[in-house]
Scaffold this motif. Structure first.
Motif, PDB file in Angstrom:
ATOM      1  N   TYR A 201       0.849  -1.192   0.000  1.00 20.87           N
ATOM      2  CA  TYR A 201       0.000   0.000   0.000  1.00 20.87           C
ATOM      3  C   TYR A 201       0.887   1.245   0.000  1.00 20.87           C
ATOM      4  CZ  TYR A 201      -3.978  -2.941   1.283  1.00 20.87           C
ATOM      5  OH  TYR A 201      -4.971  -3.898   1.285  1.00 20.87           O
ATOM      6  N   VAL A 202       0.344   2.321  -0.548  1.00 24.08           N
ATOM      7  CA  VAL A 202       1.021   3.623  -0.526  1.00 24.08           C
ATOM      8  C   VAL A 202       0.096   4.654   0.099  1.00 24.08           C
ATOM      9  CG1 VAL A 202       1.878   5.525  -1.952  1.00 24.08           C
ATOM     10  CG2 VAL A 202       2.515   3.184  -2.507  1.00 24.08           C
ATOM     11  N   LEU A 203       0.605   5.423   1.050  1.00 24.84           N
ATOM     12  CA  LEU A 203      -0.111   6.569   1.617  1.00 24.84           C
ATOM     13  C   LEU A 203       0.252   7.763   0.743  1.00 24.84           C
ATOM     14  CD1 LEU A 203       0.173   4.437   3.952  1.00 24.84           C
ATOM     15  CD2 LEU A 203       0.126   6.370   5.534  1.00 24.84           C
ATOM     16  N   ALA A 204      -0.722   8.299   0.019  1.00 23.57           N
ATOM     17  CA  ALA A 204      -0.437   9.234  -1.066  1.00 23.57           C
ATOM     18  C   ALA A 204      -0.968  10.631  -0.772  1.00 23.57           C
ATOM     19  CB  ALA A 204      -1.038   8.712  -2.368  1.00 23.57           C
ATOM     20  N   THR A 205      -0.080  11.583  -0.549  1.00 27.49           N
ATOM     21  CA  THR A 205      -0.477  12.978  -0.401  1.00 27.49           C
ATOM     22  C   THR A 205      -0.690  13.597  -1.788  1.00 27.49           C
ATOM     23  OG1 THR A 205       1.877  13.451  -0.135  1.00 27.49           O
ATOM     24  CG2 THR A 205       0.548  13.387   1.871  1.00 27.49           C
ATOM     25  N   PRO A 206      -1.544  14.635  -1.901  1.00 28.57           N
ATOM     26  CA  PRO A 206      -1.991  15.122  -3.214  1.00 28.57           C
ATOM     27  C   PRO A 206      -0.883  15.569  -4.159  1.00 28.57           C
ATOM     28  CG  PRO A 206      -3.406  15.999  -1.485  1.00 28.57           C
ATOM     29  CD  PRO A 206      -2.270  15.307  -0.798  1.00 28.57           C
ATOM     30  N   GLU A 207       0.193  16.161  -3.638  1.00 28.39           N
ATOM     31  CA  GLU A 207       1.210  16.721  -4.528  1.00 28.39           C
ATOM     32  C   GLU A 207       1.996  15.653  -5.289  1.00 28.39           C
ATOM     33  OE1 GLU A 207       3.414  15.661  -0.843  1.00 28.39           O
ATOM     34  OE2 GLU A 207       1.467  16.591  -1.260  1.00 28.39           O
ATOM     35  N   LYS A 208       1.864  14.393  -4.900  1.00 27.83           N
ATOM     36  CA  LYS A 208       2.622  13.330  -5.561  1.00 27.83           C
ATOM     37  C   LYS A 208       1.952  12.833  -6.840  1.00 27.83           C
ATOM     38  CE  LYS A 208       4.695  11.817  -1.231  1.00 27.83           C
ATOM     39  NZ  LYS A 208       4.855  10.729  -0.249  1.00 27.83           N
ATOM     40  N   PHE A 209       0.659  13.117  -7.001  1.00 22.56           N
ATOM     41  CA  PHE A 209      -0.076  12.591  -8.151  1.00 22.56           C
ATOM     42  C   PHE A 209       0.296  13.331  -9.437  1.00 22.56           C
ATOM     43  CE2 PHE A 209      -2.671  10.981  -4.711  1.00 22.56           C
ATOM     44  CZ  PHE A 209      -3.033   9.725  -5.172  1.00 22.56           C
ATOM     45  N   GLY A 210       0.420  12.571 -10.523  1.00 26.69           N
ATOM     46  CA  GLY A 210       0.711  13.151 -11.827  1.00 26.69           C
ATOM     47  C   GLY A 210       2.159  13.525 -12.034  1.00 26.69           C
ATOM     48  N   ALA A 211       3.021  13.163 -11.090  1.00 25.56           N
ATOM     49  CA  ALA A 211       4.448  13.499 -11.189  1.00 25.56           C
ATOM     50  C   ALA A 211       5.256  12.220 -11.394  1.00 25.56           C
ATOM     51  CB  ALA A 211       4.908  14.222  -9.930  1.00 25.56           C
ATOM     52  N   ALA A 212       6.500  12.380 -11.798  1.00 28.36           N
ATOM     53  CA  ALA A 212       7.399  11.242 -11.980  1.00 28.36           C
ATOM     54  C   ALA A 212       8.789  11.620 -11.484  1.00 28.36           C
ATOM     55  CB  ALA A 212       7.464  10.822 -13.439  1.00 28.36           C
ATOM     56  N   SER A 213       9.336  10.783 -10.625  1.00 33.83           N
ATOM     57  CA  SER A 213      10.717  10.946 -10.182  1.00 33.83           C
ATOM     58  C   SER A 213      11.615  10.049 -11.040  1.00 33.83           C
ATOM     59  CB  SER A 213      10.825  10.592  -8.695  1.00 33.83           C
ATOM     60  OG  SER A 213      10.161  11.569  -7.917  1.00 33.83           O
ATOM     61  N   PRO A 214      12.929  10.232 -10.962  1.00 31.79           N
ATOM     62  CA  PRO A 214      13.815   9.541 -11.906  1.00 31.79           C
ATOM     63  C   PRO A 214      13.798   8.013 -11.843  1.00 31.79           C
ATOM     64  CG  PRO A 214      14.948  11.400 -10.902  1.00 31.79           C
ATOM     65  CD  PRO A 214      13.655  11.244 -10.173  1.00 31.79           C
ATOM     66  N   HIS A 215      13.502   7.428 -10.670  1.00 32.30           N
ATOM     67  CA  HIS A 215      13.708   5.991 -10.523  1.00 32.30           C
ATOM     68  C   HIS A 215      12.403   5.274 -10.165  1.00 32.30           C
ATOM     69  CE1 HIS A 215      17.926   6.807 -10.918  1.00 32.30           C
ATOM     70  NE2 HIS A 215      17.811   7.715  -9.966  1.00 32.30           N
ATOM     71  N   ARG A 216      11.946   4.428 -11.076  1.00 34.83           N
ATOM     72  CA  ARG A 216      10.682   3.711 -10.928  1.00 34.83           C
ATOM     73  C   ARG A 216      10.808   2.616  -9.876  1.00 34.83           C
ATOM     74  NH1 ARG A 216       7.611  -0.541 -13.210  1.00 34.83           N
ATOM     75  NH2 ARG A 216       5.497   0.061 -13.845  1.00 34.83           N
ATOM     76  N   VAL A 217       9.746   2.437  -9.111  1.00 34.66           N
ATOM     77  CA  VAL A 217       9.700   1.377  -8.109  1.00 34.66           C
ATOM     78  C   VAL A 217       8.746   0.277  -8.572  1.00 34.66           C
ATOM     79  CG1 VAL A 217       9.235   0.793  -5.697  1.00 34.66           C
ATOM     80  CG2 VAL A 217      10.215   3.023  -6.269  1.00 34.66           C
ATOM     81  N   LEU A 218       7.475   0.628  -8.765  1.00 36.85           N
ATOM     82  CA  LEU A 218       6.441  -0.334  -9.148  1.00 36.85           C
ATOM     83  C   LEU A 218       5.438   0.344 -10.061  1.00 36.85           C
ATOM     84  CD1 LEU A 218       5.480  -1.838  -5.642  1.00 36.85           C
ATOM     85  CD2 LEU A 218       6.918  -2.952  -7.353  1.00 36.85           C
ATOM     86  N   GLY A 219       4.617  -0.458 -10.716  1.00 34.50           N
ATOM     87  CA  GLY A 219       3.455   0.063 -11.413  1.00 34.50           C
ATOM     88  C   GLY A 219       2.290   0.184 -10.456  1.00 34.50           C
ATOM     89  N   VAL A 220       1.360   1.070 -10.736  1.00 31.45           N
ATOM     90  CA  VAL A 220       0.193   1.249  -9.869  1.00 31.45           C
ATOM     91  C   VAL A 220      -0.588  -0.058  -9.743  1.00 31.45           C
ATOM     92  CG1 VAL A 220      -1.987   2.484  -9.592  1.00 31.45           C
ATOM     93  CG2 VAL A 220       0.029   3.711 -10.397  1.00 31.45           C
ATOM     94  N   SER A 221      -0.669  -0.821 -10.827  1.00 30.11           N
ATOM     95  CA  SER A 221      -1.437  -2.067 -10.809  1.00 30.11           C
ATOM     96  C   SER A 221      -0.815  -3.131  -9.902  1.00 30.11           C
ATOM     97  CB  SER A 221      -1.583  -2.626 -12.220  1.00 30.11           C
ATOM     98  OG  SER A 221      -0.309  -2.961 -12.757  1.00 30.11           O
ATOM     99  N   GLU A 222       0.436  -2.941  -9.491  1.00 31.90           N
ATOM    100  CA  GLU A 222       1.093  -3.896  -8.598  1.00 31.90           C
ATOM    101  C   GLU A 222       0.763  -3.652  -7.126  1.00 31.90           C
ATOM    102  OE1 GLU A 222       5.287  -4.976  -9.956  1.00 31.90           O
ATOM    103  OE2 GLU A 222       4.938  -3.120 -11.078  1.00 31.90           O
ATOM    104  N   LEU A 223       0.061  -2.561  -6.844  1.00 31.38           N
ATOM    105  CA  LEU A 223      -0.333  -2.251  -5.472  1.00 31.38           C
ATOM    106  C   LEU A 223      -1.614  -2.982  -5.084  1.00 31.38           C
ATOM    107  CD1 LEU A 223       0.107   1.638  -5.368  1.00 31.38           C
ATOM    108  CD2 LEU A 223       1.692  -0.085  -4.501  1.00 31.38           C
TER     109      LEU A 223
END
Length: 250
Positions: A201-223
């Motif tokens: 699970y991810v606890l997601a604050t609003p400012e994180k949505f729609g952004a991308a950081s340099p290093h991918r961890v997982l796809g959303v569908s893997e949550l």
């Protein structure tokens, strides 16, 4: 169309859509794809966007240090932490990633909860000082920006643990580019933990949505799910609805 006009359009499209496909915008403007790619390359060099294969993403703003982040959106983080704590059941093995939002989760866990909490973050472990739960703190090289252990020793310890539930911390969430973070080695640690967990699970604050950081961890569908603020608009969350990941309102 002048170069300045193209750049303004590219910036506006990134702000609106959260991503840009070079071929699509070249077709729309009646220009060659090479022209758009050159614009993206130059804008990336100036720190205006992040280039990815086939297009571009908006830059994720640099995060302040750990102590400063504790004061950002603290009420929202507290709500997310309380809601996430309800997902934890007695006798589970729970892996809690580092981060200020996950610190609120640790604080929200019932003091009499009989479970095993595993973390590679000394700050998370310290939050559990007065809890009944068993606390397992994994060691390694301390990445001070996030206050978590990294490195080969950390990975080796993670591989010996099977967690029922993992609360993952990330800096960005994007429907196409998934969950990402700013440090290569930290991203590898997060992937290693997720591989050992039944649910993530991810606890997601609003400012994180729609952004991308340099290093991918997982796809959303893997949550298993995203814990999100209840005031977020439905249209902002619609790209993150899937058959596998649930949206849990807090």
């Amino acid at each position: 169309m002048l170069t300045t006009q193209r750049r303004a359009m590219i910036s506006a499209r990134l702000a609106r859509d959260g991503q840009l496909v070079a071929k699509a915008i070249a077709d729309e403007l009646g220009l060659s794809e090479d022209t758009i790619r050159r614009d993206l390359r130059e804008m990336a060099a100036e720190g205006l966007l992040k280039r990815v294969h086939g297009g571009a993403l908006p830059l994720t703003p640099p995060l302040p240090d750990f102590a400063s982040r504790q004061t950002i959106a603290s009420q929202v983080k507290r709500r997310l932490g309380r809601r996430a704590a309800e997902l934890v059941k007695p006798a589970q093995i729970v892996f809690i990633d580092g981060g200020t939002t996950n610190a609120e989760l640790a604080r929200a866990l019932p003091h009499d909860l009989r479970a095993t909490i595993v973390t590679h973050s000394p700050t998370i472990a310290a939050e559990l000082e007065h809890h009944v739960a068993e606390v397992v703190l994994l060691g390694g090289r301390l990445y001070k920006h996030s206050m978590v252990a990294t490195g080969a020793a950390t990975v080796a310890a993670i591989e010996q643990i099977r967690a029922d539930i993992f609360f993952l911390g990330v800096t960005a969430i994007h429907p196409a580019h998934g969950l990402s973070t700013g440090d290569y080695e930290e991203a590898a640690i997060k992937r290693a933990i997720a591989r050992q967990a039944t649910e993530t699970y991810v606890l997601a604050t609003p400012e994180k949505f729609g952004a991308a950081s340099p290093h991918r961890v997982l796809g959303v569908s893997e949550l298993a799910g995203l814990v999100v603020p209840s005031e977020m608009p439905a249209e902002a969350l619609s790209p993150y609805r899937s058959d596998t990941a649930s949206l849990i309102m807090a």
